[in-house]
Motif scaffolding. Structure first.
Motif, mmCIF file in Angstrom:
data_model
loop_
_atom_site.group_PDB
_atom_site.id
_atom_site.type_symbol
_atom_site.label_atom_id
_atom_site.label_comp_id
_atom_site.label_asym_id
_atom_site.label_seq_id
_atom_site.Cartn_x
_atom_site.Cartn_y
_atom_site.Cartn_z
ATOM 1 N N LYS A 384 0.873 -1.230 0.101
ATOM 2 C CA LYS A 384 -0.187 0.015 0.174
ATOM 3 C C LYS A 384 0.821 1.191 0.173
ATOM 4 O O LYS A 384 1.913 1.278 0.592
ATOM 5 N N LYS A 385 0.378 2.482 -0.953
ATOM 6 C CA LYS A 385 1.279 3.599 -0.920
ATOM 7 C C LYS A 385 0.420 4.476 -0.389
ATOM 8 O O LYS A 385 -0.827 4.511 -0.041
ATOM 9 N N ALA A 386 0.827 5.889 0.048
ATOM 10 C CA ALA A 386 -0.014 6.831 0.317
ATOM 11 C C ALA A 386 -0.679 7.201 -0.606
ATOM 12 O O ALA A 386 -0.548 7.288 -1.898
ATOM 13 N N MET A 387 -2.027 7.949 -0.243
ATOM 14 C CA MET A 387 -3.109 8.371 -0.937
ATOM 15 C C MET A 387 -2.489 9.829 -1.580
ATOM 16 O O MET A 387 -2.026 10.497 -0.986
ATOM 17 N N PRO A 388 -2.184 9.776 -3.135
ATOM 18 C CA PRO A 388 -1.922 11.072 -3.567
ATOM 19 C C PRO A 388 -3.272 12.050 -3.311
ATOM 20 O O PRO A 388 -4.399 11.876 -2.947
ATOM 21 N N PHE A 389 -2.525 13.400 -3.439
ATOM 22 C CA PHE A 389 -3.629 14.510 -3.191
ATOM 23 C C PHE A 389 -4.744 14.127 -4.222
ATOM 24 O O PHE A 389 -4.931 14.029 -5.312
ATOM 25 N N THR A 390 -5.932 14.403 -3.482
ATOM 26 C CA THR A 390 -7.213 14.079 -4.361
ATOM 27 C C THR A 390 -8.399 15.174 -3.772
ATOM 28 O O THR A 390 -8.385 15.200 -2.618
ATOM 29 N N ILE A 391 -9.352 15.349 -4.545
ATOM 30 C CA ILE A 391 -10.419 16.249 -4.125
ATOM 31 C C ILE A 391 -11.551 15.641 -4.522
ATOM 32 O O ILE A 391 -11.891 14.833 -5.311
ATOM 33 N N TRP A 392 -12.576 15.922 -3.631
ATOM 34 C CA TRP A 392 -14.116 15.683 -4.053
ATOM 35 C C TRP A 392 -14.931 16.887 -4.198
ATOM 36 O O TRP A 392 -14.410 17.744 -3.294
ATOM 37 N N VAL A 393 -15.936 16.995 -5.066
ATOM 38 C CA VAL A 393 -16.714 18.371 -5.001
ATOM 39 C C VAL A 393 -18.174 18.090 -5.445
ATOM 40 O O VAL A 393 -18.474 16.985 -6.064
ATOM 41 N N ARG A 394 -18.862 19.164 -4.950
ATOM 42 C CA ARG A 394 -20.320 19.015 -5.274
ATOM 43 C C ARG A 394 -20.711 20.429 -5.429
ATOM 44 O O ARG A 394 -20.615 21.227 -4.577
ATOM 45 N N LYS A 395 -21.187 20.915 -6.513
ATOM 46 C CA LYS A 395 -22.077 22.058 -6.595
ATOM 47 C C LYS A 395 -23.478 21.919 -6.705
ATOM 48 O O LYS A 395 -23.826 20.760 -7.204
ATOM 49 N N GLU A 396 -24.223 22.721 -5.755
ATOM 50 C CA GLU A 396 -25.634 22.362 -5.690
ATOM 51 C C GLU A 396 -26.352 23.697 -5.537
ATOM 52 O O GLU A 396 -26.153 24.699 -5.117
ATOM 53 N N GLY A 397 -27.749 23.599 -5.968
ATOM 54 C CA GLY A 397 -28.699 24.486 -6.091
ATOM 55 C C GLY A 397 -29.573 24.636 -4.713
ATOM 56 O O GLY A 397 -29.281 24.450 -3.677
ATOM 57 N N GLY A 398 -30.858 24.955 -4.857
ATOM 58 C CA GLY A 398 -31.734 24.762 -3.458
ATOM 59 C C GLY A 398 -31.321 25.680 -2.388
ATOM 60 O O GLY A 398 -31.055 26.893 -2.544
ATOM 61 N N PHE A 399 -31.260 25.205 -1.179
ATOM 62 C CA PHE A 399 -30.584 25.722 -0.216
ATOM 63 C C PHE A 399 -29.355 26.466 -0.268
ATOM 64 O O PHE A 399 -28.885 27.434 0.226
ATOM 65 N N TYR A 400 -28.582 25.626 -0.942
ATOM 66 C CA TYR A 400 -27.008 26.028 -1.029
ATOM 67 C C TYR A 400 -26.735 27.324 -2.221
ATOM 68 O O TYR A 400 -25.863 27.800 -2.174
#
Length: 468
Positions: A384-400
């Protein structure tokens, strides 16, 4: 084709890789002169190439398979794939909702860089993505190797030209263009019918899971030995509305008297899906293609807690950037080539599937792809290697109000934001896998570095158009 000897295949793969290196100077562009450069075609013996089936469930939680330690449901057909292949315990979707994760799977890119930071909907006033037309999908790339390509089931990446499946590399499409069905038997979304046979509107009868399975079985039976095939089978289940067939629900209520009716519905829904998977693997075996077919089974995001879906011990669920919203079950099998019953704990992403398949079939990995090939990890079970830099994203309407929120991770450390209005939390996932003890962020150099890298990603993604 499909029963070629492993030695001949590996030889072909090595030759393909050598050809790939030689061809890098001659890459051809996809679609237009302004498009991103796509991999050049590499000729090889298609008789040695594996068939590929990607099965994507919708909102299937990390804890909603019996092979993932669920005790109140039975998924023997999915479990059998895991027992005959690899179970990936640290597999992540690229977002906590549908469209962005599907965009990453098919492009090998972060969803916001692929033009899909949020959910694509038929209501343009609440739609937050437009799949880029200048990047090739995995379907385009596999066609260069002579693959027949098919999508059966849920698309959710565009409702009109030029973002229809047949225009994005799929020779055959039979399924649902939209986001969700309001009813699994009428197949409508707010009164609209998005069911299509290629581009023709159709009105099939029956539960959507059964309908998609029938079509997939027919497709598998139709495939001959001249060319390998790529089947992307994307189910709606077990996405809301939780609507299992009545006989499945009755059976669960009799077997599990101590569960709530809400949980019983979800159990029955998942078990119905499992039976569908069993029909797929049976049809594949009967066709004689199972020995040289890669099967990948996973989900687009975590389970929705309000519908009694389970993410095991992980915190959070769908729409959250906690592990329960983004960490999903994943299984891969390739005949007897990857080993049997192995467990892989290397962090792997949906966007890694595209480049991994490129390496397997002997195609170069285009520079714009954000994912990495994990073939050596799967094939050799590397340390096992270290996890590389990673992002998660969500753009949303409604209340946001059309705002965006993120998570980011490198190695064991993770930044988490579950709405655009809250500060980031900071966790050491190795020591605190259930995200119960946030670390102090302000004085952490690791945390500062994560925020710095995330900021540069946001700046980069700001130049990508996500509207029509």
């Amino acid at each position: 084709m499909k029963g070629g000897a492993g030695y001949r295949y590996l030889t072909s793969l090595l030759l393909g890789c050598l050809c790939s290196i030689a061809s890098c100077q001659n890459n051809t562009s996809y679609n237009s002169k302004d498009s991103i450069i796509a991999p050049a075609s590499v000729k090889s013996d298609t008789a040695e190439l594996p068939n590929i089936i990607i099965i994507l469930a919708d909102d299937l939680g990390y804890g909603d398979l019996s092979c993932m330690s669920a005790t109140d449901l039975n998924t023997p057909n999915i479990d059998a794939i895991a027992n005959e292949g690899l179970k990936l315990m640290s597999f992540y979707a690229n977002s906590t909702v549908c469209s962005p994760s599907r965009a990453s799977l098919l492009t090998g890119m972060y969803p916001d860089l692929a033009g899909v930071p949020g959910v694509i909907r038929q209501n343009e006033g609440n739609s937050f993505g437009y799949l880029r037309t200048d990047v090739p999908l995995i379907s385009n790339t596999l066609k260069e190797k002579g693959y027949n390509t098919a999508l059966i089931g849920k698309w959710h990446l565009g409702l009109e030209s030029p973002n229809l499946p047949n225009e994005r590399g799929f020779d055959f499409f039979k399924g649902f263009l939209g986001d969700m069905m309001d009813d699994y038997y009428t197949h409508l979304r707010k009164g609209k019918n998005w069911m299509r046979n290629n581009t023709a509107e159709i009105n099939p009868k029956g539960h959507a899971t059964d309908v998609f399975t029938d079509w997939a079985v027919d497709y598998l039976k139709s495939q001959k030995e001249e060319n390998p095939f790529f089947l992307y089978l994307a189910y709606n289940a077990p996405h809301y509305p939780i609507q299992p067939p009545e006989d499945y629900l009755k059976r669960v209520l009799e077997r599990e008297p101590n569960v709530t009716e809400k949980r019983a519905k979800n159990i029955a829904f998942v078990e119905h899906l499992d039976d569908a998977i069993g029909r797929i693997t049976k049809a594949l075996k009967e066709s004689g293609n199972d020995k040289n077919t890669i099967i990948i089974f996973t989900s687009d995001n975590g389970g929705a807690l309000r519908y009694a879906q389970s993410n095991g011990k992980l915190r959070g669920g769908k729409k959250d950037m906690y592990e329960g919203g983004i960490r999903v079950p994943a299984i891969i099998k390739w005949g007897d080539k990857l080993g049997k019953g192995k467990v892989i704990d290397e962090p792997i992403m949906l966007m890694d599937i595209y480049p991994t398949l490129c390496e397997i079939v002997g195609l170069p990995i285009a520079e714009h792809i954000d994912g990495r090939s994990v073939f050596k990890i799967l094939n050799l079970n590397q340390t096992k290697k270290a996890m590389p830099f990673t992002i998660w994203v969500r753009k949303e309407g409604g209340f946001y109000g059309g705002l965006t929120y993120y998570a980011a991770r490198e190695g064991d450390f993770k930044l988490v934001q579950n709405t655009p209005f809250e500060p980031f939390q900071f966790f050491n996932i190795a020591k605190d896998p259930f995200e119960t003890n946030p670390l102090e962020l302000s004085d952490s150099e690791i945390g500062k570095n994560l925020r710095r890298k995330l900021r540069w990603h946001i700046i980069k993604s700001g130049s990508v158009k996500w509207q029509k």
